[in-house]
Design a protein around this motif. Structure first.
Motif, PDB file in Angstrom:
ATOM      1  N   HIS A 357      28.647   7.449  10.493  1.00 57.20           N
ATOM      2  CA  HIS A 357      27.671   7.851   9.465  1.00 57.20           C
ATOM      3  C   HIS A 357      26.793   8.989   9.970  1.00 57.20           C
ATOM      4  CE1 HIS A 357      23.824   6.182  11.060  1.00 57.20           C
ATOM      5  NE2 HIS A 357      24.655   5.438  11.768  1.00 57.20           N
ATOM      6  N   ALA A 358      26.509   8.994  11.286  1.00 60.26           N
ATOM      7  CA  ALA A 358      25.660  10.038  11.859  1.00 60.26           C
ATOM      8  C   ALA A 358      26.480  11.199  12.415  1.00 60.26           C
ATOM      9  CB  ALA A 358      24.778   9.440  12.968  1.00 60.26           C
ATOM     10  N   ASN A 359      27.722  10.900  12.792  1.00 62.20           N
ATOM     11  CA  ASN A 359      28.551  11.929  13.419  1.00 62.20           C
ATOM     12  C   ASN A 359      30.021  11.728  13.039  1.00 62.20           C
ATOM     13  OD1 ASN A 359      29.804  13.793  15.025  1.00 62.20           O
ATOM     14  ND2 ASN A 359      28.642  13.317  16.875  1.00 62.20           N
ATOM     15  N   PRO A 360      30.447  12.283  11.905  1.00 63.92           N
ATOM     16  CA  PRO A 360      31.830  12.095  11.445  1.00 63.92           C
ATOM     17  C   PRO A 360      32.887  12.655  12.406  1.00 63.92           C
ATOM     18  CG  PRO A 360      30.445  12.954   9.669  1.00 63.92           C
ATOM     19  CD  PRO A 360      29.640  13.053  10.930  1.00 63.92           C
ATOM     20  N   LYS A 361      32.456  13.486  13.370  1.00 62.04           N
ATOM     21  CA  LYS A 361      33.428  14.063  14.313  1.00 62.04           C
ATOM     22  C   LYS A 361      34.106  12.994  15.171  1.00 62.04           C
ATOM     23  CE  LYS A 361      31.225  18.591  14.903  1.00 62.04           C
ATOM     24  NZ  LYS A 361      30.557  19.490  15.884  1.00 62.04           N
ATOM     25  N   VAL A 362      33.520  11.805  15.243  1.00 61.79           N
ATOM     26  CA  VAL A 362      34.119  10.758  16.098  1.00 61.79           C
ATOM     27  C   VAL A 362      35.360  10.149  15.458  1.00 61.79           C
ATOM     28  CG1 VAL A 362      31.881  10.194  17.107  1.00 61.79           C
ATOM     29  CG2 VAL A 362      32.717   8.850  15.170  1.00 61.79           C
ATOM     30  N   LEU A 363      35.583  10.416  14.177  1.00 61.05           N
ATOM     31  CA  LEU A 363      36.711   9.795  13.481  1.00 61.05           C
ATOM     32  C   LEU A 363      38.033  10.435  13.884  1.00 61.05           C
ATOM     33  CD1 LEU A 363      35.230   9.449   9.876  1.00 61.05           C
ATOM     34  CD2 LEU A 363      35.549   7.626  11.569  1.00 61.05           C
ATOM     35  N   HIS A 364      38.975   9.598  14.301  1.00 61.83           N
ATOM     36  CA  HIS A 364      40.334  10.054  14.601  1.00 61.83           C
ATOM     37  C   HIS A 364      41.253   8.836  14.548  1.00 61.83           C
ATOM     38  CE1 HIS A 364      43.765  12.079  16.336  1.00 61.83           C
ATOM     39  NE2 HIS A 364      43.105  13.226  16.293  1.00 61.83           N
ATOM     40  N   PRO A 365      42.394   8.932  13.832  1.00 62.10           N
ATOM     41  CA  PRO A 365      43.262   7.751  13.706  1.00 62.10           C
ATOM     42  C   PRO A 365      43.907   7.319  15.019  1.00 62.10           C
ATOM     43  CG  PRO A 365      44.270   9.684  12.681  1.00 62.10           C
ATOM     44  CD  PRO A 365      42.868  10.055  13.006  1.00 62.10           C
ATOM     45  N   ASN A 366      44.025   8.239  15.981  1.00 59.51           N
ATOM     46  CA  ASN A 366      44.677   7.921  17.251  1.00 59.51           C
ATOM     47  C   ASN A 366      43.658   7.362  18.241  1.00 59.51           C
ATOM     48  OD1 ASN A 366      45.508   8.969  20.169  1.00 59.51           O
ATOM     49  ND2 ASN A 366      47.382   8.666  18.995  1.00 59.51           N
ATOM     50  N   THR A 367      43.965   6.213  18.829  1.00 57.56           N
ATOM     51  CA  THR A 367      43.018   5.516  19.710  1.00 57.56           C
ATOM     52  C   THR A 367      42.569   6.391  20.871  1.00 57.56           C
ATOM     53  OG1 THR A 367      44.149   3.443  19.164  1.00 57.56           O
ATOM     54  CG2 THR A 367      42.665   3.410  21.048  1.00 57.56           C
ATOM     55  N   LYS A 368      43.520   7.000  21.556  1.00 53.93           N
ATOM     56  CA  LYS A 368      43.183   7.824  22.718  1.00 53.93           C
ATOM     57  C   LYS A 368      42.322   9.020  22.323  1.00 53.93           C
ATOM     58  CE  LYS A 368      45.424  10.363  26.495  1.00 53.93           C
ATOM     59  NZ  LYS A 368      46.719  10.623  27.175  1.00 53.93           N
ATOM     60  N   GLN A 369      42.694   9.689  21.224  1.00 44.62           N
ATOM     61  CA  GLN A 369      41.928  10.855  20.783  1.00 44.62           C
ATOM     62  C   GLN A 369      40.531  10.459  20.336  1.00 44.62           C
ATOM     63  OE1 GLN A 369      42.805  14.033  21.132  1.00 44.62           O
ATOM     64  NE2 GLN A 369      44.676  13.292  22.099  1.00 44.62           N
ATOM     65  N   SER A 370      40.396   9.261  19.764  1.00 44.67           N
ATOM     66  CA  SER A 370      39.059   8.829  19.341  1.00 44.67           C
ATOM     67  C   SER A 370      38.154   8.633  20.550  1.00 44.67           C
ATOM     68  CB  SER A 370      39.135   7.543  18.516  1.00 44.67           C
ATOM     69  OG  SER A 370      39.373   6.410  19.328  1.00 44.67           O
ATOM     70  N   PHE A 371      38.699   8.088  21.653  1.00 46.50           N
ATOM     71  CA  PHE A 371      37.905   7.951  22.878  1.00 46.50           C
ATOM     72  C   PHE A 371      37.475   9.327  23.391  1.00 46.50           C
ATOM     73  CE2 PHE A 371      40.165   3.706  23.789  1.00 46.50           C
ATOM     74  CZ  PHE A 371      39.100   2.974  23.281  1.00 46.50           C
ATOM     75  N   LYS A 372      38.402  10.287  23.344  1.00 45.62           N
ATOM     76  CA  LYS A 372      38.068  11.641  23.799  1.00 45.62           C
ATOM     77  C   LYS A 372      36.928  12.218  22.973  1.00 45.62           C
ATOM     78  CE  LYS A 372      42.535  13.129  25.715  1.00 45.62           C
ATOM     79  NZ  LYS A 372      43.667  14.079  25.581  1.00 45.62           N
ATOM     80  N   GLN A 373      36.998  12.039  21.648  1.00 51.45           N
ATOM     81  CA  GLN A 373      35.973  12.615  20.780  1.00 51.45           C
ATOM     82  C   GLN A 373      34.638  11.891  20.925  1.00 51.45           C
ATOM     83  OE1 GLN A 373      39.205  14.314  17.566  1.00 51.45           O
ATOM     84  NE2 GLN A 373      37.389  13.341  16.735  1.00 51.45           N
ATOM     85  N   LEU A 374      34.688  10.572  21.125  1.00 52.72           N
ATOM     86  CA  LEU A 374      33.450   9.829  21.381  1.00 52.72           C
ATOM     87  C   LEU A 374      32.797  10.316  22.673  1.00 52.72           C
ATOM     88  CD1 LEU A 374      34.847   6.361  20.327  1.00 52.72           C
ATOM     89  CD2 LEU A 374      32.711   7.317  19.404  1.00 52.72           C
ATOM     90  N   GLY A 375      33.629  10.613  23.689  1.00 52.93           N
ATOM     91  CA  GLY A 375      33.100  11.150  24.943  1.00 52.93           C
ATOM     92  C   GLY A 375      32.516  12.543  24.760  1.00 52.93           C
ATOM     93  N   GLN A 376      33.230  13.392  24.025  1.00 47.80           N
ATOM     94  CA  GLN A 376      32.762  14.765  23.795  1.00 47.80           C
ATOM     95  C   GLN A 376      31.447  14.792  23.027  1.00 47.80           C
ATOM     96  OE1 GLN A 376      36.089  16.598  21.823  1.00 47.80           O
ATOM     97  NE2 GLN A 376      37.329  16.696  23.696  1.00 47.80           N
ATOM     98  N   GLU A 377      31.249  13.814  22.156  1.00 46.03           N
ATOM     99  CA  GLU A 377      30.024  13.753  21.361  1.00 46.03           C
ATOM    100  C   GLU A 377      28.895  13.024  22.086  1.00 46.03           C
ATOM    101  OE1 GLU A 377      29.650  15.437  18.456  1.00 46.03           O
ATOM    102  OE2 GLU A 377      31.661  16.177  18.972  1.00 46.03           O
ATOM    103  N   GLY A 378      29.132  12.613  23.340  1.00 44.65           N
ATOM    104  CA  GLY A 378      28.095  11.975  24.135  1.00 44.65           C
ATOM    105  C   GLY A 378      27.835  10.527  23.778  1.00 44.65           C
ATOM    106  N   LEU A 379      28.769   9.891  23.059  1.00 40.64           N
ATOM    107  CA  LEU A 379      28.581   8.493  22.653  1.00 40.64           C
ATOM    108  C   LEU A 379      29.280   7.525  23.606  1.00 40.64           C
ATOM    109  CD1 LEU A 379      29.027   9.164  18.851  1.00 40.64           C
ATOM    110  CD2 LEU A 379      26.894   8.639  20.041  1.00 40.64           C
ATOM    111  N   LEU A 380      30.054   8.047  24.534  1.00 43.95           N
ATOM    112  CA  LEU A 380      30.607   7.298  25.659  1.00 43.95           C
ATOM    113  C   LEU A 380      30.311   8.100  26.916  1.00 43.95           C
ATOM    114  CD1 LEU A 380      34.226   6.146  24.611  1.00 43.95           C
ATOM    115  CD2 LEU A 380      32.327   4.656  25.242  1.00 43.95           C
ATOM    116  N   SER A 381      29.966   7.422  28.007  1.00 44.64           N
ATOM    117  CA  SER A 381      29.747   8.145  29.256  1.00 44.64           C
ATOM    118  C   SER A 381      31.078   8.701  29.766  1.00 44.64           C
ATOM    119  CB  SER A 381      29.146   7.207  30.305  1.00 44.64           C
ATOM    120  OG  SER A 381      30.114   6.234  30.699  1.00 44.64           O
ATOM    121  N   SER A 382      31.022   9.701  30.612  1.00 48.99           N
ATOM    122  CA  SER A 382      32.255  10.291  31.167  1.00 48.99           C
ATOM    123  C   SER A 382      33.094   9.265  31.923  1.00 48.99           C
ATOM    124  CB  SER A 382      31.907  11.473  32.073  1.00 48.99           C
ATOM    125  OG  SER A 382      31.345  12.515  31.307  1.00 48.99           O
ATOM    126  N   PRO A 383      32.477   8.416  32.796  1.00 45.06           N
ATOM    127  CA  PRO A 383      33.299   7.405  33.490  1.00 45.06           C
ATOM    128  C   PRO A 383      33.951   6.413  32.523  1.00 45.06           C
ATOM    129  CG  PRO A 383      31.180   7.674  34.597  1.00 45.06           C
ATOM    130  CD  PRO A 383      31.088   8.425  33.311  1.00 45.06           C
TER     131      PRO A 383
END
Length: 396
Positions: A357-383
């Motif tokens: 709702h706050a950041n639609p960029k995190v949406l991706h149907p592929n599990t691995k790509q969604s983790f990458k985008q969550l990381g890029q948007e700062g919603l998951l730490s790099s480790p």
């Protein structure tokens, strides 16, 4: 050639099984196939055969059904990556152009798709393709098959029931197909959607054939015929097992839904787990404009603001129910085991629903790509991002 045969099978993973499987393979070969002369002139082919017979019974069965693949294996490009989805689709359309009737369409589509799946399976066996690439290739094969077969099925329906003017129809690919994560044994999770003139439920308009049907009947009939075309067994085997239980109201719901009814259900009545499933959904098989509209509606649902605690509770409850109803069969049941693939998928879906709702960029149907985008948007730490992606790759 017998000593060479015995040596090759002796080196395989399961020598006795490989030899028995090879015996079955020989028994089923057409008399015109000069197998032993091929093996004598291509020693590497013998080692490959031994590996297939000993390690990959599904590939061995396909080879028995289509011995012409032996020649294909010898071609230089067999172990190269498959072309993109558009090129695969064009290949299949070219093959279907030779069909004389609908039975040929069913057989030719199976022959083509099963040959392509054999090629990907062999690349997996020989480790000439990454698992990620193989999953995408298998998903592209399935999508190409759906998009080539659907118009043929629709044309068959038109001969008796005509068409519904100004209508659109598309398939919502869910699960592994939706996320481009298919394996060689994946079934297809599908939902059928239609619209007529943009009306809510298509009004009372009927099809224009000799035996007219109202829209609900018409698109349900189209869906039924299409799923049968994908799943029915012919001499060339079957294409895919089909699962349509992800549609609204599951097995009790209508086979095909108007887009407006689908949207209403998702906005007002869907459970959290149904929105989790939507994170992996994408529309295929229809016009680009209709598919884009479906995908936009899905994005609108996924971007709803949610109560974070209720989201956690709902997903945790769903995970506990799965663990109770389908417990892991052992340490190597990496899909069901605690901390396994299901938990990775649930984490991805939870984080997307929480933050979209706050950041639609995190949406991706592929599990691995969604983790990458969550990381890029700062919603998951790099480790954490690195750990999740590494776990996903390892499990797959």
């Amino acid at each position: 050639i017998v000593p060479v045969l015995l040596e090759a099978f002796g080196k395989s993973t399961a020598p006795d099984h490989a030899l028995n499987k090879f015996d079955e393979f020989l028994a089923g070969l057409p008399t015109g196939v000069q197998l032993f002369s091929m093996l004598q002139s291509n020693p590497n082919l013998l080692n490959l055969l031994a590996e297939i017979m000993g390690s990959a019974p599904a590939l061995a069965d396909r080879l028995s059904q289509a011995p012409r693949l032996l020649d294909a294996v010898l071609s230089e490009d067999f172990f190269q990556q498959l072309p993109n989805q558009n090129a695969l689709h064009d290949q299949l359309l070219t093959a279907l152009d030779q069909a004389r009737d609908f039975q040929d369409v069913l057989d030719f589509s199976r022959s083509w798709a099963n040959d392509q799946k054999f090629r990907v399976g062999l690349q997996i066996l020989r480790a000439t393709s990454s698992v990620e690439r193989a999953s995408r290739d298998l998903s592209n094969i399935a999508q190409s098959t759906i998009e080539a077969l659907l118009p043929k099925v629709h044309n068959e329906l038109k001969t008796r029931h005509g068409d519904i003017e100004n209508s659109n129809f598309a398939i919502l690919a869910m699960g592994k197909l939706g996320s481009h994560e298919m394996t060689v044994t994946s079934d297809l999770d599908l939902i059928s959607l239609y619209e007529i003139d943009g009306k809510i439920d298509g009004g009372v308009q009927q099809s224009n054939g000799d035996r007219p049907l109202d829209p609900t009947q018409y698109f349900a009939r189209l869906t039924q015929r299409f799923t049968n075309a994908l799943s029915v067994m012919t001499p060339e085997g079957r294409l895919y097992e089909i699962d349509m239980r992800l549609r609204p109201s599951g097995g009790a719901g209508p086979l095909a839904l108007s887009l407006k009814a689908f949207e209403r259900y998702q906005l007002n009545d869907a459970w959290t787990w149904e929105h989790m499933a939507l994170t992996r959904a994408r529309a295929i098989g229809g016009t680009k404009a209709f598919c884009d509209r479906i995908n936009q509606d899905i994005k609108q649902v996924l971007c709803l603001k949610r109560d974070p605690q209720k989201l956690v509770d709902d997903i945790a409850d769903m995970r506990l129910r799965i663990a109770k109803e389908k417990p892991a069969k052992g340490l190597w049941d990496i899909k069901q085991i605690s901390g396994g693939l299901i938990d990775l998928e649930f984490l991805s879906q939870y984080l997307q629903l929480k933050h979209a709702h706050a950041n639609p960029k995190v949406l991706h149907p592929n599990t691995k790509q969604s983790f990458k985008q969550l990381g890029q948007e700062g919603l998951l730490s790099s480790p954490d991002t690195a750990d999740l992606i590494e776990a996903f790759d390892l499990f797959h």
